[in-house]
Design an enzyme around this catalytic site. Structure first.
Site, short mmCIF file in Angstrom:
data_model
loop_
_atom_site.label_atom_id
_atom_site.label_comp_id
_atom_site.label_asym_id
_atom_site.label_seq_id
_atom_site.Cartn_x
_atom_site.Cartn_y
_atom_site.Cartn_z
N SER A 162 -6.38 6.14 0.30
CA SER A 162 -6.17 4.98 -0.55
C SER A 162 -7.28 4.02 -0.17
O SER A 162 -7.34 3.51 0.95
CB SER A 162 -4.80 4.36 -0.29
OG SER A 162 -4.59 3.27 -1.14
N LEU A 163 -8.20 3.80 -1.10
CA LEU A 163 -9.47 3.15 -0.75
C LEU A 163 -9.30 1.69 -0.36
O LEU A 163 -8.35 1.02 -0.75
CB LEU A 163 -10.44 3.28 -1.91
CG LEU A 163 -10.91 4.72 -2.19
CD1 LEU A 163 -11.75 4.79 -3.45
CD2 LEU A 163 -11.68 5.27 -0.99
N ASP A 190 -19.31 3.33 -2.12
CA ASP A 190 -19.70 2.16 -2.91
C ASP A 190 -18.64 1.82 -3.96
O ASP A 190 -18.44 0.66 -4.30
CB ASP A 190 -21.07 2.33 -3.54
CG ASP A 190 -21.28 3.67 -4.24
OD1 ASP A 190 -20.37 4.51 -4.20
OD2 ASP A 190 -22.38 3.87 -4.81
N LEU A 210 -22.69 6.84 -7.83
CA LEU A 210 -21.70 7.49 -8.69
C LEU A 210 -20.28 7.36 -8.14
O LEU A 210 -20.03 7.65 -6.97
CB LEU A 210 -22.04 8.97 -8.86
CG LEU A 210 -23.33 9.27 -9.63
CD1 LEU A 210 -23.62 10.77 -9.61
CD2 LEU A 210 -23.24 8.75 -11.06
N ARG A 238 15.80 -16.16 11.52
CA ARG A 238 14.33 -16.23 11.71
C ARG A 238 13.99 -16.94 13.02
O ARG A 238 13.02 -16.59 13.70
CB ARG A 238 13.67 -16.91 10.52
CG ARG A 238 14.11 -18.34 10.28
CD ARG A 238 13.44 -18.95 9.05
NE ARG A 238 13.97 -20.27 8.75
CZ ARG A 238 13.23 -21.34 8.49
NH1 ARG A 238 11.90 -21.26 8.51
NH2 ARG A 238 13.79 -22.50 8.20
N GLU A 240 -2.36 -10.65 3.32
CA GLU A 240 -1.28 -9.76 3.75
C GLU A 240 -1.71 -8.30 3.86
O GLU A 240 -1.17 -7.56 4.69
CB GLU A 240 -0.09 -9.89 2.80
CG GLU A 240 0.66 -11.21 2.92
CD GLU A 240 0.05 -12.33 2.09
OE1 GLU A 240 0.51 -13.48 2.22
OE2 GLU A 240 -0.90 -12.06 1.31
#
Length: 581
Positions: free
Chosen positions: A77-78, A107, A139, A270, A318
């Site tokens: 997953s780039l 690229d 490409l 929290r 995030e």
């Protein structure tokens, strides 16, 4: 990569998890065959294994995963390799390790926003150990990239974030070697934009479209090798050892002193998370905390005030927050990444990839549900339980009281996989004393009798509404069981089944979440495939909320004590509650 492997990568291939090894991340994970060829050239794998590429059961998958010991993080997953390297570089600095993080990017993936979150943070922290190499071959998958062979936009963006950057000929070995030397001597992160030609040296492949992800036929391979010149003999590269040989680091360890809260007082979960985090830091030297610039709301600032060196501000980024946590755990740290629960949806791909990376980390989301009140729906996590439950191997926890939240936080630091803790903004009554234990996969039965007409199953803020409903119904002579399902995944199936069996087959599940994928689905999955499942009335948020007080919004959503009591009355009169079936 040949120049890197032979002259610049310092790595002990027999000890891939050694702390002093350089890190090599193929952010362009589709170039996995190149990575595996490097492993072969380094002597890490043999020809026989190399020929199992992409076959079922092979370690050489279509994109790299840590199923191979020389792969630190899964890619494919780039845009995620460079943010993970930021985490590795921050960890290396904390641990005083002399290593470099080499990242190969495509690229096409330079269009990903997560790349620039990483560029910004690496520049801000001057992470000189990061050397990014952009394979600018013009490409993409379906055709030319935006910039094609114009490397200046890439270099200019890197420089704007405080990086060194240069454009070079990616086929000139001497130029590559010199660029690496300069990068290694730099006091800032470096981006090398390497102008290359896809398929260089093969006439029918070079700079040709339509070859992304395609293998050559046997005849085409023979033609290609004839043009390239088939190397004689076995290709093995003599590689470089790590720069230093450090003794294994043993994080400091001490006793965990849990925060204590008086039963009946009001404390937000929290806040209890922040207290427990600070106590964990004192007990374990491997715990680190990453913040999305909301530490005063998540209460992770209490860790910051106790040990600033192990607290990392990632700011409002995030995707980088989660990726940095993944990178830090590569070097043996136990990260907690905290932000508003709603904002983890922005980084869900990073969470998904963290599971593929076999990462061990804690994610903590505060301000969940309509109960946060006036801030409105943009801040209300109503999808997070579904989102985190869907992650492979995940643990999902939703404490209802400060004592529970503190104890579950302690357990998160030793839990494998992705563990998610959902915390509440509002202060809620403390239900349990410090002697109570909360097993992951367990629950707590708070009210029960032999006359229970139904069981109300809840977690977080709705548990307190369920207890109020119990008091209302008790005055009317209706007995109802109330169960704290603080462990959403894994769920306490034994207790859920007992409730169905002992309460006339009538369950009411109430949650501050959309009906899809949350606590209600977790309960119903217990009975999946059963011939006679119980009747489950599901109370959840069904309409888009707006602003209002917490009490107003809980009531408008149909998950307040009055609505729970009404659902039980219908059961007591022989009807069903909303969503029953």
């Amino acid at each position: 990569m040949a120049v890197l492997l032979s002259d610049h990568l310092h790595y002990d291939w027999k000890a891939p998890h050694g702390p002093d090894n350089d890190r090599l991340v193929f952010s362009k994970g589709h170039a996995a065959p190149l990575l595996y060829a490097m492993f072969k050239a380094a002597g890490a794998i043999a020809d026989e294994e190399l020929l199992t590429l992409r076959k079922r059961g092979s370690r050489l998958e279509g994109h790299p995963t840590p199923g191979l010991p020389w792969v630190d993080v899964a890619t494919g997953s780039l845009g995620q390799g460079i943010p993970a390297a930021v985490g590795m570089a921050l960890a290396a600095r904390l641990l005083d390790l002399d290593l470099r993080c080499w990242v190969l990017l495509g690229d096409s993936e330079m269009a990903e926003g997560s790349v620039y979150e990483a560029f910004e943070l690496a520049g801000f922290y001057r992470l000189s150990s990061i050397i990014a190499i952009v394979d600018m071959n013009r490409l993409g998958q379906r055709g030319p990239t935006m910039a094609q062979w114009d490397g200046e936009p890439y270099a200019a963006r890197a420089r704007a974030f405080g990086w060194n950057a240069q454009i070079l000929d990616g086929h000139d070995r001497e130029a590559i070697h010199r660029a690496y030397q300069e990068a290694e001597a730099s006091s800032r992160p470096t981006c090398l934009v390497a102008r290359t030609r896809k398929g260089a040296g093969v006439s029918f492949l070079e700079d040709k479209e339509g070859w992304h992800g395609k293998a050559l036929s046997a005849d085409e391979a023979k033609r290609a090798l004839a043009e390239l010149g088939d190397p004689a003999g076995d290709l093995v590269v003599e590689t470089r050892r790590p720069r230093q040989a450090s003794a294994p680091r043993t994080p400091s360890a001490g006793a965990f002193t849990p925060p204590r809260y008086e039963v009946g007082t009001k404390v937000a979960t929290r806040e209890a998370f922040g207290d427990a985090l600070r106590a964990l830091g004192a007990a374990r030297g491997d715990v680190v905390v990453l913040d999305g610039e909301v530490s005063n709301s998540t209460f992770s600032e209490r860790f910051l005030k106790a040990d600033a060196a192990r607290f990392f501000e990632i700011y409002i980024a995030e995707q980088q927050l989660v990726s940095a946590a993944v990178g830090m755990q590569v070097l043996g740290l136990r990260p907690f990444a905290a932000t508003f629960a709603a904002f983890f949806s922005r980084a869900y791909d990073q969470v998904r990839m963290a599971a593929i990376s076999r990462a061990h980390l804690g994610l903590v989301g505060s301000h969940a549900g309509v109960s946060i009140g006036e801030d409105g729906p943009s801040q209300m996590a109503l999808e997070d339980l579904a989102m985190m439950r869907a992650v492979h191997g995940s643990t999902v926890l939703y404490p209802s009281c400060a004592t529970t939240a503190a104890e579950l936080t302690r357990q998160m630091a030793s839990r494998d996989g992705i563990t998610y803790l959902r915390t509440t903004r509002e202060k809620t009554p403390v239900l349990y004393g410090s002697e109570e234990r909360f097993a992951i996969g367990g629950s707590k039965v708070l009210r029960q009798s032999p006359r229970d007409v139904a069981a109300v199953l809840a977690a977080g803020v709705t548990l307190h509404e369920a207890l109020r409903a119990h008091a209302l119904l008790e005055g009317e002579g209706l007995a109802v069981r109330v169960v704290d399902l603080y462990s959403v995944k894994p769920i306490d199936a034994v207790t859920v089944e007992a409730c169905a069996r002992e309460c006339g087959g009538q369950l009411v599940v109430v949650e501050d979440h959309w009906p899809q994928g949350g606590l209600g689905d977790a309960v119903c999955e217990v009975f999946a495939g059963r011939p006679s499942p119980p009747s489950v009335a599901r109370l959840g948020v069904r309409d888009m909320p707006g602003s209002g007080t917490p009490a107003q919004l809980l009531d408008a959503a149909g998950i307040s004590a009055e609505h729970i009591a009404a659902a039980v009355r219908r059961i007591g009169r022989g009807g069903t509650g909303p969503g029953g079936g």
